[in-house]
Design an enzyme around this catalytic site. Structure first.
Site, PDB file in Angstrom:
ATOM      1  CG  HIS A  65     -15.570 -36.398   9.603  1.00  0.00           C
ATOM      2  ND1 HIS A  65     -14.389 -36.056   9.001  1.00  0.00           N
ATOM      3  CD2 HIS A  65     -15.293 -37.516  10.332  1.00  0.00           C
ATOM      4  CE1 HIS A  65     -13.442 -36.908   9.349  1.00  0.00           C
ATOM      5  NE2 HIS A  65     -13.970 -37.809  10.150  1.00  0.00           N
ATOM      6  CB  VAL A  69     -16.243 -28.335   9.907  1.00  0.00           C
ATOM      7  CG1 VAL A  69     -15.798 -27.072   9.197  1.00  0.00           C
ATOM      8  CG2 VAL A  69     -15.296 -29.484   9.588  1.00  0.00           C
ATOM      9  N   GLY A  71     -20.563 -27.043  13.047  1.00  0.00           N
ATOM     10  CA  GLY A  71     -21.804 -27.410  13.701  1.00  0.00           C
ATOM     11  C   GLY A  71     -22.574 -28.421  12.864  1.00  0.00           C
ATOM     12  CG  ASP A  73     -23.827 -27.134   8.795  1.00  0.00           C
ATOM     13  OD1 ASP A  73     -23.276 -28.238   8.591  1.00  0.00           O
ATOM     14  OD2 ASP A  73     -23.277 -26.054   8.550  1.00  0.00           O
ATOM     15  CD  GLU A  87     -18.188 -29.488   6.358  1.00  0.00           C
ATOM     16  OE1 GLU A  87     -18.347 -30.316   7.267  1.00  0.00           O
ATOM     17  OE2 GLU A  87     -18.802 -28.414   6.292  1.00  0.00           O
TER      18      GLU A  87
END
Length: 120
Positions: A65, A69, A71, A73, A87
């Site tokens: 997940h 979205v 990358g 990170d 997020e």
């Protein structure tokens, strides 16, 4: 059996990480600055997996997940603020689990860093 599943899950996660990050991740990144870091993460995950056999799958799903979205990170790990919905709190991510394990590992690493490691 649990350890075998854990190892397979970890291998799958590292393969996913390799693809998402373009190969920038590497073992022993903190070898000079905090040589115990990788072992600390490994130990904490093993402690949790011994009581929660579904955890490796949940961590892999969380990673998917995060990468899907914007990358890979770590943005799915951030908490919302009064002015920004994170997020993590988006509808597709509300069913994610394992944040408690990540938070515990982070706290352990931060405690170790404050005592004896210098991380960039």
């Amino acid at each position: 059996m649990k350890m075998r599943f854990f190892l397979v899950a970890c291998l799958a996660m590292f393969c996913i990480l390799e693809v998402c990050q373009g190969g920038n991740l590497r073992k022993q990144f903190y070898k000079k600055t905090c040589p115990q870091a990788e072992q600390m993460v490994r130990t904490k995950i093993q402690e949790h997996v011994s009581g929660r056999s579904d955890l490796p799958a949940k961590l892999i799903r969380m990673h998917f997940h995060d990468c899907f979205v914007r990358g890979c990170d770590g943005s799915v790990l951030l908490d919302s603020t009064a002015t920004n919905t994170a997020e993590k709190d988006a509808i597709p991510n509300l069913s994610l689990a394992g944040f408690d394990v990540i938070d515990e590992i982070k706290e352990a690493l931060e405690a170790k860093m404050s005592r004896s490691c210098i991380l960039c």
